[in-house]
Design an enzyme around this catalytic site. Structure first.
Site, PDB file in Angstrom:
ATOM      1  N   HIS A 192      12.268 -34.791 -35.197  1.00 34.41           N
ATOM      2  CA  HIS A 192      12.656 -33.335 -35.267  1.00 34.41           C
ATOM      3  C   HIS A 192      11.425 -32.643 -35.920  1.00 34.41           C
ATOM      4  O   HIS A 192      10.618 -32.841 -36.690  1.00 34.41           O
ATOM      5  CB  HIS A 192      13.753 -33.356 -36.463  1.00 34.41           C
ATOM      6  CG  HIS A 192      14.183 -32.006 -36.830  1.00 34.41           C
ATOM      7  ND1 HIS A 192      14.681 -31.725 -37.836  1.00 34.41           N
ATOM      8  CD2 HIS A 192      14.740 -30.851 -35.991  1.00 34.41           C
ATOM      9  CE1 HIS A 192      15.170 -30.458 -37.997  1.00 34.41           C
ATOM     10  NE2 HIS A 192      15.034 -30.084 -36.686  1.00 34.41           N
TER      11      HIS A 192
ATOM     12  N   ASP B  48       0.129 -26.337 -17.413  1.00 37.19           N
ATOM     13  CA  ASP B  48      -0.534 -26.384 -16.198  1.00 37.19           C
ATOM     14  C   ASP B  48      -1.862 -26.918 -16.215  1.00 37.19           C
ATOM     15  O   ASP B  48      -2.304 -27.290 -17.218  1.00 37.19           O
ATOM     16  CB  ASP B  48      -0.437 -24.896 -15.568  1.00 37.19           C
ATOM     17  CG  ASP B  48      -1.451 -24.088 -16.290  1.00 37.19           C
ATOM     18  OD1 ASP B  48      -2.469 -24.184 -16.953  1.00 37.19           O
ATOM     19  OD2 ASP B  48      -0.918 -22.783 -16.597  1.00 37.19           O
TER      20      ASP B  48
ATOM     21  N   HIS C 192      -1.525 -15.437 -25.085  1.00 42.94           N
ATOM     22  CA  HIS C 192      -2.029 -16.688 -24.632  1.00 42.94           C
ATOM     23  C   HIS C 192      -2.830 -17.426 -25.727  1.00 42.94           C
ATOM     24  O   HIS C 192      -2.809 -18.727 -25.923  1.00 42.94           O
ATOM     25  CB  HIS C 192      -2.484 -16.541 -23.249  1.00 42.94           C
ATOM     26  CG  HIS C 192      -3.054 -17.817 -22.883  1.00 42.94           C
ATOM     27  ND1 HIS C 192      -1.936 -18.775 -22.361  1.00 42.94           N
ATOM     28  CD2 HIS C 192      -4.030 -18.365 -22.298  1.00 42.94           C
ATOM     29  CE1 HIS C 192      -2.672 -19.827 -21.783  1.00 42.94           C
ATOM     30  NE2 HIS C 192      -4.009 -19.391 -21.636  1.00 42.94           N
TER      31      HIS C 192
ATOM     32  N   TYR D 230      -0.447 -19.454 -16.382  1.00 39.81           N
ATOM     33  CA  TYR D 230       0.470 -19.411 -17.594  1.00 39.81           C
ATOM     34  C   TYR D 230       1.678 -20.177 -17.518  1.00 39.81           C
ATOM     35  O   TYR D 230       2.644 -19.798 -18.276  1.00 39.81           O
ATOM     36  CB  TYR D 230       0.688 -18.011 -17.933  1.00 39.81           C
ATOM     37  CG  TYR D 230      -0.398 -17.070 -18.328  1.00 39.81           C
ATOM     38  CD1 TYR D 230      -1.285 -17.302 -19.273  1.00 39.81           C
ATOM     39  CD2 TYR D 230      -0.881 -16.202 -17.104  1.00 39.81           C
ATOM     40  CE1 TYR D 230      -2.414 -16.540 -19.435  1.00 39.81           C
ATOM     41  CE2 TYR D 230      -2.120 -15.358 -17.416  1.00 39.81           C
ATOM     42  CZ  TYR D 230      -2.787 -15.788 -18.534  1.00 39.81           C
ATOM     43  OH  TYR D 230      -3.913 -14.858 -18.848  1.00 39.81           O
ATOM     44  N   ALA D 231       1.654 -21.252 -16.832  1.00 40.24           N
ATOM     45  CA  ALA D 231       2.772 -22.308 -16.781  1.00 40.24           C
ATOM     46  C   ALA D 231       2.772 -23.218 -17.758  1.00 40.24           C
ATOM     47  O   ALA D 231       2.493 -24.175 -17.527  1.00 40.24           O
ATOM     48  CB  ALA D 231       3.084 -22.838 -15.443  1.00 40.24           C
ATOM     49  N   ASN D 232       3.070 -22.780 -19.020  1.00 39.85           N
ATOM     50  CA  ASN D 232       2.852 -23.414 -20.229  1.00 39.85           C
ATOM     51  C   ASN D 232       4.082 -23.090 -21.354  1.00 39.85           C
ATOM     52  O   ASN D 232       4.315 -21.968 -21.244  1.00 39.85           O
ATOM     53  CB  ASN D 232       1.577 -23.090 -20.935  1.00 39.85           C
ATOM     54  CG  ASN D 232       0.282 -23.238 -20.011  1.00 39.85           C
ATOM     55  OD1 ASN D 232      -0.164 -24.227 -19.441  1.00 39.85           O
ATOM     56  ND2 ASN D 232      -0.335 -22.054 -19.751  1.00 39.85           N
TER      57      ASN D 232
END
EC number: 5.4.99.62
Length: 129
Positions: free
Chosen positions: A20, A28, A96, A118-120
């Site tokens: 948890h 990316d 970012h 920006y595929a994060n």
């Protein structure tokens, strides 16, 4: 041998160790990987595996209580922004550079082959009860 779910032994083992509040960065190929967190690098070729495939696979395995993505995804990668909005209600956005700073506290980094900007996303683990 496992017959379903995540078959990559390194990733399956790393997921089993999460608790948890732990952070999991799905990133990316261009995202700087911080020193410290355990890294499972799934990148094979540009686009393989995709951000969407890895996100969906991890969401099938994890309880997620929160998630954070970069503000810039909305303009630079609207397809990934729509994907995150659909899969992660309550998704938070930060600049970012702040996402990169937050990622240093992640327990696990999963690097995809995604080659679009920006595929994060940083996922925060919840509990199943």
């Amino acid at each position: 041998m496992k017959k379903a779910g995540i078959l990559n032994r390194h990733l399956a083992g790393a997921l089993a160790e999460l608790g948890h509040g732990d952070g999991v960065l799905i990133c990316d190929v261009g995202m700087p990987v911080p020193a410290g967190p355990r890294v499972v690098d799934l990148a094979f070729r540009a686009g393989v595996p995709s951000f969407a495939e890895v996100l969906d696979g991890l969401l099938d395995e994890l309880v997620v209580e929160g998630a954070t993505a970069a503000d810039e995804i909305r303009d630079a990668n609207p397809e990934a922004a729509r994907l995150l909005a659909a899969r992660l209600p309550g998704l938070a956005h930060v600049p970012h550079d702040e996402l990169k700073a937050l990622s240093t506290g992640a327990r696990l980094v999963v690097r995809t082959g995604e080659a679009r900007p920006y595929a994060n996303v940083l996922l925060w683990c919840g509990v199943f009860f």
